[in-house]
Structures are given as structure tokens and as C-alpha cells.
Design a protein around this motif. Structure first.
Motif, short mmCIF file in Angstrom:
data_model
loop_
_atom_site.label_atom_id
_atom_site.label_comp_id
_atom_site.label_asym_id
_atom_site.label_seq_id
_atom_site.Cartn_x
_atom_site.Cartn_y
_atom_site.Cartn_z
N ASP A 185 -4.73 27.76 -17.59
CA ASP A 185 -3.31 27.50 -17.81
C ASP A 185 -2.62 27.30 -16.47
O ASP A 185 -3.17 27.62 -15.43
CB ASP A 185 -2.67 28.65 -18.60
CG ASP A 185 -2.70 29.98 -17.86
OD1 ASP A 185 -2.15 30.07 -16.74
OD2 ASP A 185 -3.27 30.95 -18.42
N ILE A 221 2.07 31.82 -15.02
CA ILE A 221 2.63 32.68 -13.97
C ILE A 221 1.58 33.30 -13.06
O ILE A 221 1.87 33.77 -11.98
CB ILE A 221 3.51 33.81 -14.58
CG1 ILE A 221 2.66 34.69 -15.52
CG2 ILE A 221 4.70 33.24 -15.32
CD1 ILE A 221 3.38 35.96 -15.95
N ILE A 271 -7.52 44.00 -15.44
CA ILE A 271 -6.90 43.44 -16.65
C ILE A 271 -7.74 43.59 -17.92
O ILE A 271 -7.22 43.44 -19.02
CB ILE A 271 -6.48 41.96 -16.49
CG1 ILE A 271 -7.66 41.14 -16.05
CG2 ILE A 271 -5.31 41.80 -15.52
CD1 ILE A 271 -7.40 39.67 -16.24
N TYR A 331 -3.97 47.95 -20.10
CA TYR A 331 -3.50 47.56 -18.77
C TYR A 331 -2.69 46.27 -18.88
O TYR A 331 -3.13 45.28 -19.45
CB TYR A 331 -4.67 47.35 -17.80
CG TYR A 331 -4.17 47.23 -16.37
CD1 TYR A 331 -3.87 48.36 -15.64
CD2 TYR A 331 -3.96 45.98 -15.79
CE1 TYR A 331 -3.38 48.26 -14.34
CE2 TYR A 331 -3.46 45.87 -14.50
CZ TYR A 331 -3.18 47.00 -13.79
OH TYR A 331 -2.69 46.91 -12.52
N VAL A 352 0.03 43.69 -16.44
CA VAL A 352 0.64 43.46 -15.13
C VAL A 352 2.12 43.78 -15.21
O VAL A 352 2.68 44.47 -14.37
CB VAL A 352 0.41 41.99 -14.69
CG1 VAL A 352 1.11 41.73 -13.36
CG2 VAL A 352 -1.08 41.70 -14.60
N SER A 402 4.86 41.74 -21.36
CA SER A 402 3.84 41.85 -22.40
C SER A 402 4.47 42.28 -23.72
O SER A 402 4.18 41.74 -24.78
CB SER A 402 2.77 42.85 -21.97
OG SER A 402 2.04 43.30 -23.07
N GLY A 442 2.59 41.52 -26.96
CA GLY A 442 1.25 41.97 -26.57
C GLY A 442 1.04 43.45 -26.79
O GLY A 442 1.99 44.24 -26.76
N THR A 443 -0.22 43.84 -27.00
CA THR A 443 -0.53 45.25 -27.18
C THR A 443 -1.25 45.81 -25.95
O THR A 443 -1.45 47.02 -25.84
CB THR A 443 -1.47 45.47 -28.38
OG1 THR A 443 -2.69 44.74 -28.13
CG2 THR A 443 -0.86 44.99 -29.66
N GLY A 444 -1.67 44.92 -25.04
CA GLY A 444 -2.43 45.38 -23.88
C GLY A 444 -3.89 45.64 -24.21
O GLY A 444 -4.65 46.15 -23.39
N LEU A 445 -4.30 45.29 -25.44
CA LEU A 445 -5.68 45.54 -25.85
C LEU A 445 -6.50 44.26 -25.99
O LEU A 445 -7.72 44.29 -26.08
CB LEU A 445 -5.71 46.30 -27.18
CG LEU A 445 -5.21 47.74 -27.12
CD1 LEU A 445 -5.12 48.33 -28.52
CD2 LEU A 445 -6.11 48.59 -26.27
N THR A 468 -3.96 30.52 -14.23
CA THR A 468 -5.10 31.41 -14.45
C THR A 468 -6.20 30.67 -15.18
O THR A 468 -5.93 29.85 -16.05
CB THR A 468 -4.64 32.60 -15.33
OG1 THR A 468 -3.52 33.23 -14.68
CG2 THR A 468 -5.75 33.62 -15.54
N PHE A 486 -9.83 31.64 -17.21
CA PHE A 486 -10.87 32.57 -17.67
C PHE A 486 -12.15 31.78 -17.88
O PHE A 486 -12.11 30.69 -18.48
CB PHE A 486 -10.46 33.24 -18.98
CG PHE A 486 -9.45 34.34 -18.77
CD1 PHE A 486 -9.87 35.65 -18.54
CD2 PHE A 486 -8.08 34.07 -18.79
CE1 PHE A 486 -8.94 36.67 -18.33
CE2 PHE A 486 -7.15 35.08 -18.58
CZ PHE A 486 -7.58 36.38 -18.35
P1 ADP Z 1 -1.32 41.78 -23.62
O1 ADP Z 1 -1.31 42.17 -25.05
O2 ADP Z 1 -0.35 42.55 -22.78
O3 ADP Z 1 -1.28 40.30 -23.40
P2 ADP Z 1 -4.10 41.63 -22.77
O4 ADP Z 1 -5.18 42.68 -22.76
O5 ADP Z 1 -4.34 40.42 -23.60
O6 ADP Z 1 -2.75 42.36 -23.12
O7 ADP Z 1 -3.85 41.18 -21.26
C1 ADP Z 1 -3.66 42.16 -20.26
C2 ADP Z 1 -2.68 41.68 -19.20
O8 ADP Z 1 -3.28 40.63 -18.43
C3 ADP Z 1 -1.39 41.08 -19.76
O9 ADP Z 1 -0.43 42.06 -20.00
C4 ADP Z 1 -0.97 40.13 -18.65
O10 ADP Z 1 -0.27 40.86 -17.65
C5 ADP Z 1 -2.29 39.68 -18.04
N1 ADP Z 1 -2.71 38.33 -18.54
C6 ADP Z 1 -3.62 38.07 -19.51
N2 ADP Z 1 -3.82 36.74 -19.66
C7 ADP Z 1 -3.00 36.14 -18.76
C8 ADP Z 1 -2.73 34.78 -18.40
N3 ADP Z 1 -3.35 33.75 -19.01
N4 ADP Z 1 -1.81 34.54 -17.40
C9 ADP Z 1 -1.21 35.57 -16.79
N5 ADP Z 1 -1.42 36.88 -17.07
C10 ADP Z 1 -2.30 37.17 -18.04
#
Ligand code: ADP
Length: 268
Positions: free
Chosen positions: A196, A199, A209, A214, A216, A221, A226-229, A255, A257
Motif C-alpha cells: 500500500d 501511512i 506488530i 500491539y 502503533v 486502530s 481494529g482489534t489489534g489481533l 507498507t 507484507f
Molecule cells: P489492528 O486491528 O489495530 O489493525 P493488526 O494486528 O491488524 O491490528 O495490526 C497491528 C498494527 O499494525 C495496527 O494497529 C497498525 O498500527 C499496524 N499496521 C498493520 N497493517 C498496516 C499497514 N498496512 N499500514 C500501516 N500500519 C499497519
């Protein structure tokens, strides 16, 4: 180290001697700490929305809110926080199911391009709302042996994150290629990238992450639902498929992956 003394006896009850046991409990302690930390995190995560629901409901019940608009906005908060609790509990149950391996994977050949297309169909309305362009460059001929529902979950989490953490007018794309391991054909793997122009993730946060809960930026989130999971579920599922996941990111640029998965699971 844990130290234990066990007296030993013959069959006829005669004392034979003492057995000294030394056990390395570092790993057991580490797991115990992790478990109690997880329970503490779960409680904290659940308490926040519950407090909001209770607080706003109490205010409404006390009759202190007069105008209709405020009343509606309070009800909306209660509804949203209920929704959030639902998602949290769903993700927690999912994670514990995956971790305890209660649900075995069911492998079948999955056409990767089609899978991504079906997810894009669901995600298109969200992406269009933010004018985010989404593209699927996965070659049609790529099939991998995987648990289709689980694989869908992996890409759904990554793609919805990519859209959530990308600003208006950005881009999200998926690409895939076969990586030549230079060995037998059965060892062939596919390398998929989900990138993507969002940010980004600060360097110091990158190693963490995939940890449960966890984030950022907690506020961002939360507001994106988001749940952070999500990422820890993704990591577990990729591991179960004998794959690998990695991430590269630059703040303000975007970012990517990377996921590497075996094409066949060599079930013999
Ligand atoms: P969340 O439910 O908070 O999205 P995730 O486990 O999916 O939780 O992701 C953990 C953290 O990683 C997010 O809170 C975000 O800060 C960061 N993150 C995940 N994917 C991205 C992305 N594509 N771009 C920027 N930050 C990301």
C-alpha cells in the motif's frame, strides 16, 4: 532451575536411595508470564468498550439528555462499542482456536487470483469511499494447496489493514510469483506481496506488530475498528500453512507484507 528430591523404594518397600531432579523451568515460566499477560490485556481491552456502553447508557437513563441529536449520538456510541465488543470476542476466540489447533486445516487447491478478486468485491465499497485504487496482479495459473477459508482470512486481514492505513487517493496492490528454491518441484513456493501507499509503520514498531494487541497508534486502530489481533491471527495461519511472513515499511510512503507459502503441502 527447579530442584526436587524424590525418595526411591524397592518393590518390597525397602528404602533404596534419593533421586535428585533438576528441571529447567525457564520456558514454563515464560509461557506462564505470557498467558497471564494475555489475560490482563484481554480484560483491559474488554473493559474499555464496556465502560463506554455503561457510561452512555447511564446518562441516557438518568434523563439528563434533552435534545434528540445528542441522544442519537449517544445511542450510536453504545451501538458501535457493542459492535467492537463483538469483534474483539470473535477475534479472541478465533486466536485461541487456532493456537490450540482445535480446527485442523482442510487443504484443497486454491486459485489465488480468484480468492483476491472475491475479497476485493467485498472491500471495493470501502476503498471507493476513500478513492483508493486496488489492483490484483496475481497470475491466473497460480494454484496453491491451502485451507481456503483460512487463506481468505489471511488476505482479508492484510487487505483491510492496507485500506484502513492508507489515506485518500492511495493505492493497494497484490502481486505474486513463484520463487525458485532451486530444489525439487515439490518444494516450490509462491511469494505474494500486499503493498500500500499508506501511512507506513515506524521502524521501531516493526518487530512488534505481529504481537497480540500491539498497535502503533491505538486511537487510529480503534477508530478504524481494529482489534489489534488481526496480524497475530495472520501470522499463526501462515505458520500453520508452513509459510513465512515479513514486512517492509517506510513512514509516509507505505507498507508491503510478503508472504511465502509452499505450493503443495506434501501430505504423503
Ligand atoms: P489492528 O486491528 O489495530 O489493525 P493488526 O494486528 O491488524 O491490528 O495490526 C497491528 C498494527 O499494525 C495496527 O494497529 C497498525 O498500527 C499496524 N499496521 C498493520 N497493517 C498496516 C499497514 N498496512 N499500514 C500501516 N500500519 C499497519
Amino acid at each position: 532451575l527447579q530442584f526436587e528430591r524424590v525418595p526411591m523404594f524397592e518393590d518390597d518397600g525397602k528404602y533404596r536411595g534419593m533421586l535428585f531432579l533438576l528441571q529447567d523451568v525457564t520456558e514454563i515460566r515464560r509461557l506462564e508470564t505470557m498467558r497471564s499477560q494475555f489475560v490482563a490485556n484481554v480484560s483491559h481491552e474488554l473493559k474499555t468498550p464496556i465502560a463506554a456502553v455503561k457510561g452512555f447508557a447511564e446518562t441516557l437513563l438518568s434523563g439528563g439528555v434533552e435534545d434528540k441529536e445528542t441522544e442519537r449520538s449517544f445511542l450510536q456510541i453504545i451501538y458501535d462499542e457493542g459492535d467492537r465488543l463483538n469483534r474483539l470476542i470473535g477475534d479472541i476466540l478465533e486466536l485461541s482456536k487456532i493456537e490450540s489447533k482445535l480446527v485442523p486445516l482442510e487443504y484443497s487447491p486454491v486459485q489465488l487470483k480468484e480468492l483476491i478478486d472475491s475479497l476485493y468485491e467485498v472491500l471495493l465499497p470501502v476503498a471507493s469511499r476513500k478513492s483508493i485504487m486496488i489492483s490484483n496482479n496475481v497470475p491466473e495459473h497460480l494454484f496453491i494447496e491451502a485451507d481456503e477459508d483460512r487463506l481468505r482470512q489471511v488476505f482479508m486481514n492484510l487487505l483491510s489493514n492496507a485500506i484502513s492505513y492508507t489515506l485518500e487517493g492511495g493505492r493497494v496492490k497484490v502481486e505474486a510469483e513463484i520463487v525458485d528454491s532451486g530444489e525439487e518441484q515439490e518444494d516450490e513456493r509462491v511469494r505474494i506481496s500486499i503493498s500500500d501507499t499508506g501511512i507506513g509503520i515506524p521502524k521501531k514498531d516493526l518487530p512488534r506488530i505481529f504481537e497480540r494487541f500491539y498497535r502503533v497508534d491505538k486511537a487510529r486502530s480503534r477508530s478504524s475498528g481494529g482489534t489489534g489481533l488481526g496480524l497475530s491471527i495472520v501470522k499463526h495461519l501462515v505458520d500453520l500453512h508452513h509459510g513465512m511472513i515479513a514486512v517492509e515499511s517506510r513512514v509516509g510512503e507505505g507498507t508491503t507484507f510478503f508472504i511465502e507459502l509452499p505450493i503443495t503441502q506434501n501430505l504423503a
